[in-house]
Design a protein around this motif. Structure first.
Motif, PDB file in Angstrom:
ATOM      1  N   TRP A 129     115.883 -12.677  32.707  1.00 45.08           N
ATOM      2  CA  TRP A 129     115.307 -13.797  31.974  1.00 45.08           C
ATOM      3  C   TRP A 129     113.793 -13.701  31.975  1.00 45.08           C
ATOM      4  O   TRP A 129     113.131 -13.868  30.948  1.00 45.08           O
ATOM      5  N   HIS A 183     111.293 -13.221  28.765  1.00 47.17           N
ATOM      6  CA  HIS A 183     110.240 -14.179  28.438  1.00 47.17           C
ATOM      7  C   HIS A 183     108.873 -13.506  28.425  1.00 47.17           C
ATOM      8  O   HIS A 183     108.038 -13.784  27.554  1.00 47.17           O
ATOM      9  N   ARG A 216     108.490 -11.787  25.224  1.00 47.21           N
ATOM     10  CA  ARG A 216     108.323 -12.722  24.116  1.00 47.21           C
ATOM     11  C   ARG A 216     106.875 -13.189  24.009  1.00 47.21           C
ATOM     12  O   ARG A 216     106.384 -13.454  22.915  1.00 47.21           O
ATOM     13  N   GLY A 269     107.126 -21.343  31.232  1.00 46.62           N
ATOM     14  CA  GLY A 269     108.475 -20.864  30.934  1.00 46.62           C
ATOM     15  C   GLY A 269     109.290 -20.675  32.196  1.00 46.62           C
ATOM     16  O   GLY A 269     110.447 -21.097  32.282  1.00 46.62           O
TER      17      GLY A 269
END
Lengths: 201, 279, 75
Positions: free
Chosen positions: C18, C22, C25, C57
Motif C-alpha cells: 500500500w 501511494h 501515486r 496518506g
C-alpha cells in the motif's frame, strides 16, 4: 462501427474554454478545449479527491478542478496545487487520458495509445447531437443505411451511453442550404421521438 | 460495524417546522415518522415503536440506539445577544459523511465560494493543528487561518479569519470563526446532517451569531447560498461513498482535518456512507 | 529532502504494498527499514509538501491496518 474510435461530441459543441462531460462505453470522461483550440479527453475525476473535472474551468491551456483549483496541463499533468503554492507538483500526479481526434466536425475518442484513425467521412460535417432514450443497438439498426433526412444528405453515428440511452450524432453534407438545415433540425427531432417510441425510422 | 453509528443522536426536523401532520423520513436507512403529540411535543416513531427524542438548537433529535448521553453541548449558543438562525433543510444526493467532510474543508473557499469566503490568489492553506480529544471523543482543529474578502455578513472588507472545527458526532460538525463585531468571541456555524441512506442525506445548517445588523432573512440566505454551492460539489464526487482507504486519492497537508475525521470514523467503525476498500 | 518516518500502530502485511503504491501515486521515493507488527521505519525522499502528503496518506492506510502515530525525523 468497427473502428476503435467512438464519437462523443460535435466539435462545435466544445468551444475554446469549455469543458463538458462525455462517455466512452461505461467510462466517464471530460472533453475540453483550450484557449488555443486544443481538444483533450481525460478521465472525469480529479486525482485529489475525486471531483468531476467536467465541472472544472479552463484558463488558457489548463483545466482546473472546481473543488480546490488543482490545475492540469495538456499532458494531463498537475501543474499547480493552490493550497500549497510553493510545491512544483511531481509528474506522478496526473489525470489518465484518452486518445482524441477531430474529423468531420466530430470529436472522436479511443483508449490511450490508439494508433489508427477514425473512419473518414469526407464531405460531411457535424450538425447536431441528440440524446435518445432508446438502446444503442436498436437505434443503430433503425438508422442503418439511412443517408437522407429532412431533404439533406446525412451520416448518422450512434454512440452507446451508460444507463441504456444512446447519443445520435447527425452529420450533414457540405453545401446544404440554410433553409434545408432548418428542415433537417425538425426532422431530427421527429426521428428522435419515433426512435424513443420504438417505431421504425 | 455500522451498528455503533446507531448509538448517536441525529437531527430529523426543525421543532418550529412540525405540524400535526406527520413528516415521514429516513434515518440510517430506516423509515421513521416525526409528528406532534396532543400536547404539541415532538414524537418520533419507527414501525410504531417510539424512539427517544430531544429538542436542542431548535431541532428535533432522535436515535435508533442507545447514546452514551444527551445531544452534545455548544455553550456559546446560550450567550445573551446571539442570533440563533435556523436555516431549514437541504436534501443532497451524497453520502452523509461526505457532507461533513466538505464542511471541514477550507482549501475550496476561493474556488467554490469565490469572492465570498475566499478568492484567488489567496489560496494557500497554512499548517494548522488537529487532534482527536480522547476525553470527549471528538475531532478538533485549531489555529486554522484563511484570508477572506467577505467572511460574514457582518464583515467589512477582507480579513484573515481564524477558525476552529469540531466533530462531536459522526454526522455533525461545528465551526467557530472570528467574529468581526465582537473581537475575542467566536461566531458558531453548524452542520447537522441527517443520514437518510448511504448515498443521500438531509443537511440542517444552524448558526449562533453576534450580528445586530443583518436581518434573519439575509443571514438565512447567505448560509443557503454557501450550502447550495457546496451541494454541486457533493453531488459530483467519485466514489459516492467516503473512502476510508484513500485509494487513488492524494490528500495533502491542507486535508489534515479530513484525514483526522476519516481516521476517527475508521477507529469507531462508523461506516454508514463509507467505502472500506480502495476505490 | 529525506526524512525518516516511524509508523506505529497495528500493522500487517498489506501495509508495504500500500505504501509503495501511494508513494508512486504522489511521486516520492521510499526505502523500507526495520518493521514489526507494531512499528515500521521508512525513508522517504521528496519535496516538503509531498512528504506531508505522504504522511497524510499513510495516517489512513489500508482498511485492515490501524496507524496510531507517525513520527518524522530529518535524515
Amino acid at each position: 462501427m468497427s473502428s476503435n474510435w467512438t464519437p462523443v461530441a460535435l466539435s462545435q459543441d466544445v468551444l475554446p474554454g469549455m469543458a463538458i462531460p462525455a462517455h466512452l462505453q461505461d467510462q466517464d470522461l471530460v472533453v475540453w478545449r483550450s484557449a488555443t483550440g486544443r481538444i483533450a479527453a481525460w478521465h472525469d475525476r480529479c486525482p485529489h479527491r475525486g471531483m468531476r473535472l467536467s465541472h472544472g474551468f479552463v484558463r488558457g491551456e489548463f483545466l482546473s478542478c472546481i473543488y480546490h483549483g488543482w490545475r492540469y496541463g495538456e499532458d494531463g499533468q498537475c501543474r499547480k496545487i493552490p493550497a500549497h503554492p510553493e510545491l512544483a507538483p511531481p509528474a506522478a500526479i496526473k489525470v489518465p487520458r484518452f486518445a482524441v481526434c477531430e474529423s468531420a466536425g466530430v470529436v472522436w475518442v479511443a483508449p490511450e495509445g490508439e494508433t489508427s484513425e477514425p473512419v473518414d467521412l469526407p464531405g460531411f460535417r457535424g450538425f447536431r447531437s441528440v440524446a435518445v432514450n432508446a438502446a444503442a443497438d436498436q437505434v443503430a439498426r433503425d438508422v442503418a443505411g439511412q443517408g437522407h433526412l429532412g431533404g439533406c444528405d446525412v451520416v448518422m453515428l450512434v454512440q452507446p451511453l451508460p444507463g441504456g440511452d444512446c447519443g445520435l450524432h447527425v452529420l450533414v453534407a457540405d453545401g446544404c442550404a440554410d433553409a434545408q438545415l432548418d428542415a433537417l433540425s425538425h426532422a431530427i427531432e421527429a426521428l428522435r421521438r419515433r426512435l424513443e417510441q420504438g417505431v421504425a425510422a | 460495524m455500522s451498528v455503533t453509528m446507531q448509538d448517536h443522536w441525529y437531527p430529523v426536523a426543525l421543532a418550529s417546522g412540525l405540524r400535526r401532520s406527520a413528516r415521514d423520513t429516513l434515518l440510517l436507512g430506516r423509515a421513521i415518522r416525526v409528528a406532534l403529540d396532543d400536547g404539541g411535543a415532538p414524537v418520533v416513531t419507527a414501525e410504531g415503536r417510539a424512539l427517544p427524542v430531544q429538542v436542542k438548537f431548535g431541532h428535533v433529535w432522535t436515535t435508533l440506539g442507545v447514546p452514551a448521553g444527551d445531544v452534545f453541548d455548544i455553550p456559546e449558543a446560550d450567550q445573551p445577544g446571539r442570533r440563533l438562525v435556523e436555516v431549514g433543510s437541504v436534501k443532497v444526493r451524497c453520502s452523509p459523511l461526505r457532507a461533513v467532510e466538505n464542511f471541514l474543508d477550507i482549501a475550496h473557499f476561493p474556488f467554490v465560494h469565490t469572492d465570498v469566503l475566499g478568492s484567488e490568489p489567496h489560496t494557500e492553506v497554512e499548517r494548522y493543528e488537529v487532534e482527536i480529544r480522547d476525553d470527549v471523543d471528538e475531532v478538533w482543529a485549531t489555529k486554522v487561518k484563511f484570508f477572506q474578502p467577505q467572511a460574514a455578513r457582518s464583515a467589512q472588507g477582507g480579513i484573515t479569519t481564524e477558525y476552529m472545527y469540531r466533530v462531536p458526532g459522526p454526522t455533525c460538525s461545528v465551526l467557530y470563526k472570528t467574529c468581526p463585531p465582537r473581537p475575542g468571541e467566536w461566531d458558531v456555524i453548524t452542520l447537522f446532517v441527517q443520514p437518510l441512506t448511504e448515498t443521500t442525506c438531509e443537511v440542517w445548517p444552524w448558526m449562533a451569531l453576534f450580528d445586530d445588523d443583518s436581518t434573519m432573512t439575509e443571514m438565512i440566505h447567505f448560509q443557503q447560498l454557501i450550502f447550495l454551492q457546496d451541494r454541486s460539489i457533493l453531488e459530483n464526487q467519485l466514489p459516492a461513498l467516503l473512502p476510508l482507504d484513500p485509494g487513488r486519492e492524494i490528500p495533502t497537508r491542507a486535508d489534515m482535518l479530513s484525514i483526522a475525521y476519516r481516521r476517527w470514523l475508521k477507529r469507531h467503525g462508523y461506516t454508514f456512507g463509507a467505502q472500506l476498500v480502495a476505490a | 529532502m529525506t526524512e525518516r518516518f516511524i509508523i506505529s500502530g497495528r500493522l500487517d502485511g498489506s501495509l508495504l504494498p500500500w505504501i509503495d503504491g501511494h508513494a508512486r501515486r504522489i511521486g516520492v521515493a521510499v526505502d523500507f527499514g526495520p518493521r514489526s507488527d507494531s512499528a515500521m521505519e521508512l525513508r522517504v525522499d521528496g519535496p516538503p509538501a509531498l512528504l506531508d502528503a505522504m504522511e497524510m496518506g499513510c495516517l489512513l492506510g489500508p482498511i485492515d491496518v490501524w496507524i496510531e502515530d507517525i513520527r518524522r525525523e530529518p535524515v
